[in-house]
Structure formats: C-alpha cells, structure tokens
Design a protein around this motif. Structure first.
Motif, PDB file in Angstrom:
ATOM      1  N   ASN A   1       9.156   3.624   3.464  1.00 17.58           N
ATOM      2  CA  ASN A   1       8.620   3.639   2.322  1.00 17.58           C
ATOM      3  C   ASN A   1       7.755   2.481   1.608  1.00 17.58           C
ATOM      4  O   ASN A   1       6.918   2.647   0.919  1.00 17.58           O
ATOM      5  CB  ASN A   1       9.958   4.035   1.115  1.00 17.58           C
ATOM      6  N   ASP A   2       8.146   1.189   1.993  1.00 14.44           N
ATOM      7  CA  ASP A   2       7.635   0.243   1.614  1.00 14.44           C
ATOM      8  C   ASP A   2       6.334  -0.132   2.245  1.00 14.44           C
ATOM      9  O   ASP A   2       5.825  -1.304   2.034  1.00 14.44           O
ATOM     10  CB  ASP A   2       8.632  -1.180   1.467  1.00 14.44           C
TER      11      ASP A   2
ATOM     12  N   VAL B   1       4.850   8.937   4.741  1.00 16.96           N
ATOM     13  CA  VAL B   1       5.931   8.251   4.390  1.00 16.96           C
ATOM     14  C   VAL B   1       6.835   9.402   4.006  1.00 16.96           C
ATOM     15  O   VAL B   1       8.289   9.378   4.602  1.00 16.96           O
ATOM     16  CB  VAL B   1       6.204   7.221   2.948  1.00 16.96           C
ATOM     17  N   ASP B   2       6.777  10.429   3.227  1.00 13.39           N
ATOM     18  CA  ASP B   2       7.096  11.580   3.016  1.00 13.39           C
ATOM     19  C   ASP B   2       7.859  12.302   4.170  1.00 13.39           C
ATOM     20  O   ASP B   2       8.908  12.699   4.515  1.00 13.39           O
ATOM     21  CB  ASP B   2       6.869  12.584   1.867  1.00 13.39           C
TER      22      ASP B   2
ATOM     23  N   PHE C   1      13.459   2.140 -11.034  1.00 10.51           N
ATOM     24  CA  PHE C   1      12.964   2.487  -9.750  1.00 10.51           C
ATOM     25  C   PHE C   1      13.844   3.158  -8.737  1.00 10.51           C
ATOM     26  O   PHE C   1      13.964   2.689  -7.471  1.00 10.51           O
ATOM     27  CB  PHE C   1      11.986   1.366  -9.424  1.00 10.51           C
TER      28      PHE C   1
ATOM     29  N   THR D   1      18.244  -4.889   1.237  1.00  4.82           N
ATOM     30  CA  THR D   1      17.440  -4.594   2.449  1.00  4.82           C
ATOM     31  C   THR D   1      16.323  -4.801   2.437  1.00  4.82           C
ATOM     32  O   THR D   1      15.412  -4.049   2.059  1.00  4.82           O
ATOM     33  CB  THR D   1      18.152  -3.198   3.161  1.00  4.82           C
ATOM     34  N   ALA D   2      16.042  -5.974   3.203  1.00  3.47           N
ATOM     35  CA  ALA D   2      14.536  -6.407   3.156  1.00  3.47           C
ATOM     36  C   ALA D   2      13.988  -5.575   4.604  1.00  3.47           C
ATOM     37  O   ALA D   2      14.518  -5.813   5.292  1.00  3.47           O
ATOM     38  CB  ALA D   2      14.151  -7.895   3.230  1.00  3.47           C
ATOM     39  N   SER D   3      12.775  -5.130   4.609  1.00  2.70           N
ATOM     40  CA  SER D   3      11.989  -4.670   5.679  1.00  2.70           C
ATOM     41  C   SER D   3      11.603  -5.884   6.387  1.00  2.70           C
ATOM     42  O   SER D   3      10.717  -6.651   6.180  1.00  2.70           O
ATOM     43  CB  SER D   3      10.767  -4.054   5.373  1.00  2.70           C
TER      44      SER D   3
ATOM     45  N   SER E   1       7.261  -5.480  -8.634  1.00  5.87           N
ATOM     46  CA  SER E   1       8.456  -4.715  -8.858  1.00  5.87           C
ATOM     47  C   SER E   1       9.171  -5.707 -10.114  1.00  5.87           C
ATOM     48  O   SER E   1       9.807  -5.203 -10.801  1.00  5.87           O
ATOM     49  CB  SER E   1       9.198  -4.378  -7.548  1.00  5.87           C
TER      50      SER E   1
ATOM     51  N   GLN F   1       4.144   2.130   1.975  1.00  3.12           N
ATOM     52  CA  GLN F   1       3.267   3.163   1.159  1.00  3.12           C
ATOM     53  C   GLN F   1       2.159   2.374   0.357  1.00  3.12           C
ATOM     54  O   GLN F   1       2.382   1.746  -0.585  1.00  3.12           O
ATOM     55  CB  GLN F   1       3.918   4.172   0.393  1.00  3.12           C
TER      56      GLN F   1
ATOM     57  N   THR G   1       1.552   5.299  -6.318  1.00  2.35           N
ATOM     58  CA  THR G   1       2.955   5.274  -6.362  1.00  2.35           C
ATOM     59  C   THR G   1       3.621   4.318  -5.297  1.00  2.35           C
ATOM     60  O   THR G   1       4.879   4.091  -5.194  1.00  2.35           O
ATOM     61  CB  THR G   1       3.873   6.457  -6.202  1.00  2.35           C
TER      62      THR G   1
ATOM     63  N   LYS H   1      10.072   6.617 -13.934  1.00  4.49           N
ATOM     64  CA  LYS H   1       9.882   5.240 -14.214  1.00  4.49           C
ATOM     65  C   LYS H   1       8.350   4.983 -14.692  1.00  4.49           C
ATOM     66  O   LYS H   1       8.196   4.045 -15.350  1.00  4.49           O
ATOM     67  CB  LYS H   1       9.688   4.705 -12.757  1.00  4.49           C
TER      68      LYS H   1
ATOM     69  N   LYS I   1       2.016   0.689  -3.024  1.00  2.00           N
ATOM     70  CA  LYS I   1       1.254  -0.638  -3.064  1.00  2.00           C
ATOM     71  C   LYS I   1      -0.307  -0.283  -3.405  1.00  2.00           C
ATOM     72  O   LYS I   1      -0.806   0.508  -2.970  1.00  2.00           O
ATOM     73  CB  LYS I   1       1.456  -1.547  -1.803  1.00  2.00           C
TER      74      LYS I   1
ATOM     75  N   ILE J   1      11.888  -1.696  -4.286  1.00  2.60           N
ATOM     76  CA  ILE J   1      11.241  -3.120  -4.822  1.00  2.60           C
ATOM     77  C   ILE J   1      10.432  -3.411  -3.736  1.00  2.60           C
ATOM     78  O   ILE J   1      10.339  -2.898  -2.722  1.00  2.60           O
ATOM     79  CB  ILE J   1      12.078  -4.335  -5.095  1.00  2.60           C
ATOM     80  N   ASP J   2       9.380  -4.343  -4.058  1.00  2.00           N
ATOM     81  CA  ASP J   2       8.376  -4.885  -3.182  1.00  2.00           C
ATOM     82  C   ASP J   2       9.157  -5.300  -1.934  1.00  2.00           C
ATOM     83  O   ASP J   2       9.913  -6.083  -2.092  1.00  2.00           O
ATOM     84  CB  ASP J   2       7.481  -5.818  -3.749  1.00  2.00           C
ATOM     85  N   GLY J   3       8.885  -4.931  -0.658  1.00  5.02           N
ATOM     86  CA  GLY J   3       9.387  -5.361   0.366  1.00  5.02           C
ATOM     87  C   GLY J   3      10.971  -4.926   0.843  1.00  5.02           C
ATOM     88  O   GLY J   3      11.359  -5.129   1.749  1.00  5.02           O
ATOM     89  N   GLY J   4      11.205  -3.943   0.205  1.00  6.90           N
ATOM     90  CA  GLY J   4      12.722  -3.429   0.602  1.00  6.90           C
ATOM     91  C   GLY J   4      13.195  -2.555  -0.225  1.00  6.90           C
ATOM     92  O   GLY J   4      12.537  -1.914  -1.438  1.00  6.90           O
ATOM     93  N   LEU J   5      14.731  -2.601  -0.131  1.00 10.83           N
ATOM     94  CA  LEU J   5      15.676  -1.909  -1.413  1.00 10.83           C
ATOM     95  C   LEU J   5      16.595  -3.029  -1.777  1.00 10.83           C
ATOM     96  O   LEU J   5      16.879  -3.617  -1.422  1.00 10.83           O
ATOM     97  CB  LEU J   5      16.139  -0.800  -0.695  1.00 10.83           C
TER      98      LEU J   5
ATOM     99  N   ARG K   1       1.273   8.576   1.418  1.00  9.22           N
ATOM    100  CA  ARG K   1       2.376   8.993   0.824  1.00  9.22           C
ATOM    101  C   ARG K   1       2.903  10.211   1.905  1.00  9.22           C
ATOM    102  O   ARG K   1       4.192  10.490   2.113  1.00  9.22           O
ATOM    103  CB  ARG K   1       2.391   9.596  -0.613  1.00  9.22           C
TER     104      ARG K   1
ATOM    105  N   LEU L   1      10.352   7.973  -6.611  1.00 12.19           N
ATOM    106  CA  LEU L   1       9.902   9.520  -6.103  1.00 12.19           C
ATOM    107  C   LEU L   1      10.978  10.011  -5.137  1.00 12.19           C
ATOM    108  O   LEU L   1      11.517  11.122  -5.122  1.00 12.19           O
ATOM    109  CB  LEU L   1       8.724   9.322  -5.315  1.00 12.19           C
ATOM    110  N   ARG L   2      11.768   9.106  -4.402  1.00 12.13           N
ATOM    111  CA  ARG L   2      12.381   9.483  -3.338  1.00 12.13           C
ATOM    112  C   ARG L   2      14.207   9.736  -3.860  1.00 12.13           C
ATOM    113  O   ARG L   2      14.740   9.928  -2.768  1.00 12.13           O
ATOM    114  CB  ARG L   2      12.591   8.340  -2.386  1.00 12.13           C
TER     115      ARG L   2
END
Lengths: 309, 249
Positions: A238-239, A231-232, B142, A181-183, A93, A241, A245, B117, A247, B159-163, A228, B178-179
């Motif tokens: 979402n991360d 996720v939807d 994105f 906000t990291a997962s 990203s 996925q 669209t 995007k 990973k 982003i990779d690994g979160g928002l 997807r 998409l979301r």
C-alpha cells in the motif's frame, strides 16, 4: 509576525519535506522558526538550522514526541502559538494528523494542501482530487496550513542559525504507541525520488510486478510506485501507492507502466517534470498527459528497457 | 456502547466534475450525489463492531441540505439504527462541522466516533482530528485496522512509509482509510425497512454553532492541463529521447 514550521524528521535527520515546506513559508513572508520535537533530535535540529532562510530552530528534546503522536504534539504547538501568525507543516501523514487538531484548539480554520502562495493570506489548493483548483483567503488571526510539498522546490543550505530549547508540555495520556512496521527498502523514498517507475494492474501478479518493474528500478536508481488498482489487487504494498489517496509525487522522471491513467492516479503524479507511459492500449488516458508514450506490450518493452539503460 | 458515524453527501466518485466557466465553483446541477466513500467505510466498520457484539447502537448523522436525508437513509439501509439530520443549505467548513458534531456527541455520549478521513469534494482531511481536539479525546486517524479492547481501541494507521499501531483511550475518534474494509451493499428489503427507521431533524442553531465561513473562496478554476507529448516507436527511441531531448537520464 513570525511563522512556526513543524519539521518533518526521524530525530536523526530531517526529511526533504521540511526544506520544501520552508519555501512555502518564505513565500508567505516573516521570520521562520522551525520546530523540531523528539528525543535525541539534535541532529535533525542542526540540519534544520542550516536551511537557507530560517531565523531560528526550536528544539524540544523529549521522549513524549518519539512517535510523533498527534495529541501531545498538537498541545506543544498550541503552547507556542501566541508568538506566531502562521503555523504550517508539510502535508505528510504526520502533518495531516496533527495540524487540524492544532487549528481546532486555536479555533481557526485550516487551509489544507496548498500548492501556491498568492499573498500571505491567499492560497491555491486542489479540490476534487485535483480536478479543480480553489483560491482561498483566510480571515482568521492565525493561519494554520498544510503544504503539498510536491508543488514547492527545496530551499538551499545556508549558514547555521541558533537552536533554542523549548519546554515540552504535560502528556495527557490520550493515546500510546504500540508498534510500527516500516517498509524497509534500499530504494529511494517515493516522496523525494528523482526517478519513479510505477506499475499498474496490467502487471497481472505480484511475481510479475517484481520480475518486470524492480530490475528497471534498480538500473535507474528509481523509487517504485504503483496504481491503486495494482495495490488493491495485491501486486504491490500500500505504501507504494501513487495517487490522490496515496502519495503525491513530482519527480524529474515518472515512468508509468501498464497504468491506464485513472483520475485518481493522475492526481498523484501529473506534476512530474517528464512523464513516460508504456501501455498496450493506445487509447489509455495516461497517453494524454505523457510526454513520451510507447504503445507496447510491457512484458517485452521493460526487459528491453533494462538492457538499453 | 454507542457508535456515532458522521456521513457527508458528496458528488458521486464516478462523476467527472465540471468547473463553472465564471470561476464561481463546481457545477452541482443534475449531478449524481452519493455518500462520501470514506464515510461508507466508517458506517461498515461501525456495523461490524455492532455485529461482533462490541457495540449496541449505530447512530448516523449528516450536516447538509434536506437531500442529505437520502445519504442517511442509505446508511440506515446498510444497517445503522437511527439518524440525525442537521439541516442547512450553507456550505459548512470542517471546524463548524466539528463543533456541531461535538454538540451531538455531548447529547448522545457515544464511546466511539468513526468517520471518513476526508471528503472527496473539498479534500480537507480535517473534521475527525478537529472533533477529537474539541472533545479532548485521542484520535486514530487513517485507520486500516480497528480492534476494541477494554477501555481502549487499537488502531493501525496508514502512515508514510508503513503502518503504525496506536492504542487510544476510549472514548475516541477514528478516521477511516481505504483498506479498513469493503462496505456492504444495502439489500432491497433493508432499503424498504430503512424508510421506517427514526430520523431526527435539527439545525446548526440548535447546537449554538455559528457556521459563518472563515475561508473566503475567491475563485475555482480548472487545473492546468498537460499537453500530450509524442509517441515513440521503440524502446531505443524512448531511451534516446530521454537522454538527449529531455535530459533526465
């Protein structure tokens, strides 16, 4: 001429994406300089300096790059560009955000998502979600490239090369960081996992997804992915996925559970070494690309699999 | 504030594309074409900002063949106010698209440009970032959430690994993920109305942009197909094969 490679890192360390991007850079050929930008990023720079094949590492130790915003990072890369004929980054990203900005500022085209280097100026890249592969040749004096890392192996470690400081550029204040906000997860990351287990819409709910997929993932030490559709439907964040669209992954083992195999999902995982599909529907397209297919009710097969591991 | 939304006419996302046997490209003859799905999301977001009283006008633009007028009419039927078609039969690369869009931005002075995007045909993911660079603007790529405030736009990015949320100074470029929203369908009365909405036609030359390709496409081919493997009869057999045959457990 030399190649500038933008490192993918979190200041404290280097992500696995950098060593894979380096493989692509070495195939293009030339002295490869890895750029590490960030505050207190010396540990990441030291890790980059130990990758085999790197000529030197450039370190910009500056708070400006703490959150890798595209605007200042592009300006930094452009300030270094005169010494290079190739500038590349992993198609993460961050890479996707910053590299087109660099290309436009240099007035050159970008080649996105290369999967193969055929010559220093000729590359293969997927189009139409991987349903066609294009061979393109660049004609610009500077090549700006993003690399689909799933298509390249990581380089090995080597003897440490020098780390040179590089001055930061002036901040133009176009954008500022608010929050992130990291997962948080104890599991491996999708992009670098050796084993991935992914769930699809057939899981039916968030509760079932967690109840059925996670124990097997824990047993395998696997990263967790999702289609997807899952996720939807809100069964997975979402991360997680995997797909065109989401990973793009290429683990040693990919287990697709209750995933029918839409083109969009296949585009994200079809380069996995071994693919296992578990699905009730014998006609599911996922079986056409799976090395091992098990036609079964996932709610019975998964608990059984967990016990058998 | 005015919002500019560039849209691209692409092969419909439901179509299974066919690569020409001679390697010269993808067969586009008699194939259903639609608005790029990420661009539909961009149109929707612009309309929602207008409906929330945060913008006065939504202008859509497309760069492409005469038939891209259909794509613009779709956007007008969704609710956009007027359209600009920059007509060309040549394939235009993202950098040249960004240069043409820069010309339109200079003429229209929007406060925000919202675009997809990436386009689902060439999958470049470049145009928005390039446009922001050429304009010297900030970018929120994105996007899964957009909030306009005084002179700023807060964009939550996937982003990779979160928002990640960034605050971008206006004017700015936003690219949609998409979301961000679910685009509306155009109603029949709105489709009829859209036929009468203003649509201005121009050419790349009007913006003084050379659209000559920088990338040479040498070949387009089918991806290597994986061959289906074997079906196993039980979980036990699967585990055994993964251990002994594939060696991945």
């Amino acid at each position: 001429m030399a190649i500038l490679l933008l490192a993918d890192h979190d200041h404290a360390g280097l992500s696995g994406q950098t060593a894979k991007t380096l493989t692509a850079a070495l195939q293009i050929g030339g002295d490869v300089h890895i750029l590490v930008a960030g505050p207190n990023a010396r540990p990441a720079a030291e890790a980059a300096a130990r990758l085999a094949g790197v000529a030197k590492v450039l370190l910009t130790d500056s708070g400006t790059f703490e959150h890798v915003l595209a605007e200042p990072l592009a300006d930094l890369i452009v300030s270094l560009a005169p010494g290079y004929d190739t500038i590349l980054a992993a198609a993460t990203s961050t890479g996707k955000n910053v590299m087109p900005r660099v290309a436009a500022l240099l007035d050159v085209a970008q080649v996105s998502d290369i999967i193969e280097v055929l010559a220093p100026d000729i590359f293969k890249r997927p189009i139409y979600a991987g349903n066609a592969i294009q061979t393109v040749q660049t004609t610009d004096a500077i090549r700006v490239i993003t690399v689909r890392t799933a298509a390249f192996a990581a380089t090995a470690g080597g003897a440490a090369v020098p780390i040179e400081p590089v001055a930061a550029v002036a901040e133009r204040g176009l954008a500022s960081f608010v929050d992130e906000t990291a997962s948080i997860s104890d599991r491996p990351e999708l992009a670098s996992a050796r084993v991935i287990i992914s769930g699809g819409r057939a899981l039916g709910s968030l509760e079932k997804f967690n109840e059925v997929i996670l124990p097997v993932a824990d047993k395998l030490g696997a990263a967790v992915g999702a289609s997807r559709a899952a996720v939807d439907a809100g069964y997975a964040p979402n991360d997680w996925q995997v797909g065109q669209t989401g990973k793009i992954v290429a683990p040693q083992l990919y287990i697709a559970v209750g995933i029918s195999g839409a083109i969009q999902h296949l585009a994200g995982m079809k380069d996995s070494k071994v693919i296992v599909a578990i699905n009730k529907d014998v006609d599911a397209p996922i079986f056409q690309i799976a090395d091992y297919g098990l036609v079964a009710d996932l709610f019975e097969a998964l608990p059984e699999l967990e016990k058998a591991l | 504030m005015k919002i500019l939304v560039p849209v691209k006419r692409v092969v419909d996302f439901n179509v299974k594309i066919r690569v020409k046997p001679d390697g010269s490209g993808v067969d586009l003859q008699n194939v259903k074409m639609s608005m790029n799905p990420f661009d539909e999301i961009a149109v929707e977001e612009a309309l929602r900002l207008k409906e929330a009283g945060k913008a006065e006008e939504v202008v859509v633009v497309s760069i492409g063949p005469a038939k891209a007028e259909e794509t613009l009419r779709t956007a007008l039927a969704m609710g956009a106010d007027r359209a600009i078609l920059v007509e060309t039969d040549d394939a235009v690369e993202p950098l040249a698209i960004a240069k043409i869009l820069k010309g339109i931005v200079e003429a229209e002075s929007p406060g925000l440009v919202i675009l997809g995007k990436q386009a689902i045909d060439d999958d470049s993911n470049q145009t928005g970032q390039m446009l922001a660079a050429l304009l010297g603007w900030g970018q929120g790529t994105f996007a899964s959430k957009v909030e306009l405030a005084d002179g700023q736009v807060a964009v939550t990015r996937e982003i990779d690994g979160g928002l990640q949320t960034v605050s971008v100074r206006l004017p700015a470029v936003i690219t949609t993920d998409l979301r961000l929203n679910e685009p509306r369908y155009a109603s029949l009365p709105n489709i009829m109305k859209a036929k009468k909405k203003p649509l201005e036609k121009t050419t790349p030359a009007d913006f003084g942009v050379a659209i000559a390709a920088r990338l040479r496409i040498l070949k387009t081919e089918e991806p290597v197909r994986r061959i289906a493997g074997v079906k196993v009869g039980s979980v036990a057999e699967l585990v055994d094969k993964l251990k002994t045959e594939a060696g991945v457990l």
